[in-house]
Motif scaffolding. Sequence first.
Motif, short mmCIF file in Angstrom:
data_model
loop_
_atom_site.label_atom_id
_atom_site.label_comp_id
_atom_site.label_asym_id
_atom_site.label_seq_id
_atom_site.Cartn_x
_atom_site.Cartn_y
_atom_site.Cartn_z
N TYR A 6 0.85 -1.20 0.00
CA TYR A 6 0.00 0.00 0.00
C TYR A 6 0.88 1.24 0.00
N LYS A 34 -0.54 -3.30 9.77
CA LYS A 34 -1.50 -3.31 10.88
C LYS A 34 -2.39 -2.08 10.79
N LYS A 35 -3.64 -2.27 11.21
CA LYS A 35 -4.59 -1.16 11.19
C LYS A 35 -4.25 -0.15 12.29
N GLU A 58 -5.55 4.02 13.84
CA GLU A 58 -6.34 5.24 13.69
C GLU A 58 -5.40 6.43 13.79
N HIS A 109 -8.56 6.17 9.15
CA HIS A 109 -8.07 4.84 9.50
C HIS A 109 -7.17 4.35 8.39
N GLY A 110 -5.97 3.94 8.76
CA GLY A 110 -5.00 3.52 7.75
C GLY A 110 -4.19 2.35 8.24
N LEU A 111 -2.95 2.27 7.75
CA LEU A 111 -2.11 1.11 8.01
C LEU A 111 -0.71 1.53 8.43
N THR A 112 -0.07 0.67 9.22
CA THR A 112 1.31 0.94 9.62
C THR A 112 2.15 -0.30 9.41
N MET A 161 -6.90 -0.95 18.40
CA MET A 161 -5.81 -0.69 17.45
C MET A 161 -5.09 0.56 17.94
#
Length: 554
Positions: free
Chosen positions: A384, A465-466, A468, A504-507, A539
């Motif tokens: 991503y 990982k999800k 906020e 909300h995204g990803l790390t 999260m």
Amino acid sequence: EVGASTNFIKQIVAADIEKGVHKEVVTRFPPEPNGFLHIGHAKSICLNFGLPQAFGGRCHLRFDDTNPTKEEQRYIDAIEEDVRWLGFDWGEHLYHASDYFEQLFEWAVLLIKRGYAYVDDSTNEEMRAMRGDITKPGQDSPYRNRSVEENLDLFMRMKAGEFDEGKCVLRAKIDMASGNMNMRDPAIYRILKQSHPRTGDKWCVYPMYDFAHGQSDSVEKITHSICTLEFELHRPLYDWLQEKLDIFRVRQIEFARLNMTYMMTSKRKLLALVQEGRVSGWDDPRMSTLSGVRRRGYPPAAIRNFCEKIGVAKRDNLIHIEQLENCVREEMHVTCERRNAVLVPLKLVITNFPEGLVEEVDAPNHPEDPDTGTRKLSFARELYIERDDFMEQPSARFFRLAPGREVRLKCAYWIKATDVIKDGNTGEIVAVHCTYDPQTKGGEAPPDGRKVKGTLHWVSAHDAKKAEFRLYDRLFAKPDPEEDVPEGGDWRDNLNPESLKVVHGLTEPSLATAKPGDAFQFERVGFFAADPDTATAGMPVFNRTVTLLADKGM
Ligand code: ATP
Ligand code: MG
Ligand code: MG
């Protein structure tokens, strides 16, 4: 001793030490426990605790708890926590003005005995009218010449609870013609039938601020009592009381309070924001409170540096919030490790990367501090990137990913976009297909001399990982929310409706275990700190502390 950065207060203290007026400096930070501390208080804390650090001595923490109507234990607890967090320690020197109620009462009695105080039965309105205004002398109260005996009797009966609130006050007998309104027989004791958090129902007369403050300084043998400019005209009264009581003399020094653009530093208005539910609480990350900026992720060292940089002025001035934000950036730039986080993800499929293969690449934790080492990121076929980092029809100055264009994925490979995949119904872009060049591992340039203009951050689909992300902006839309008020409105109309945006995204996977307070630089995105809500949200929740560059909003 004074060091490179000096200010007029340090110079006064240095001279007093040099001349032997004092062997060491004793200061105090005297908050009223009627709210949380804000950024303005930080300036006073740094100044008061900084002097003994420079010259030897100590700084007392004294709760100025003489008004039982507004004070609460939870404010006391929060103030102690905030002063410690800022990096200061009062050691054993924790005091309360209420500890001195007995002594203050005796001093009031002494003033009466010396003919310097009287009980006045006039109403508030009558007293105000007799005090007059600066253009002409005031008028003596008809009670001004009561005998010492009568005054003593009445004051004891005030203390005994014989009179209702407002029935009478004890006033200092100074000068009704003074050009300084504070010297026109100020009230020094009033009746308040209120129980006090520390002294319970013992007292129903309480000292006024001007009587409590200077005498508390004197009891504690404070050498330099530092306060804000609005007390300059109270100094003659401060001195007069210590002189007439013949007690330890303290030097009061005034400095300009900290006023900042976009930041409210009135406890009353901060309380209104909390009570009206316009923020989530005193520690809302948009608040100018120390607990707010702490939750947002401001490091205490950044606030101390800021207070040092802005110096101490004798005249009111306005400090731009950018100065504080820059101190936060400078500090976090040094102390925060880099990580990858994608706030609004767009899927990439690397079509020439084998399915199921995972390759490790090394990413430095801090490019300017090799001691922090590297971490492994896993590169795979599905990734991503930030949705904003791709444009189907790139504008002239867009150097990131676009159809047919090649960019670098940081620390990984160079990739080229080949196809745009869209949702058949909505036409929305759901993925971008790319190819990668195996010769560019680690992000290195290939031997054929090709160049790329853009470098993007990314995460891998299989292990991301999800999270906020709370993107905070300034709480107010105007630099001076208290003054620049719309016709018929008030400062509330200046609240910034876009001061919080949640995405909300990803790390990368390591951030799944971030603990509240952990702070990072998310590559190309900003400085973030994990919020206490991380513990319960299922999260990690990251607060944007500050953007990477000045003046870059969301
Ligand atoms: P408010 O007017 O919002 O109620 P305050 O000044 O009455 O604030 P205190 O709890 O009495 O609040 O303040 C404690 C100390 O902090 C005082 O010595 C005061 O001079 C100092 N202080 C308060 N606000 C500022 C500010 N904006 N800049 C510098 N010092 C401040
Ligand atoms: Mg106040
Ligand atoms: Mg005050």
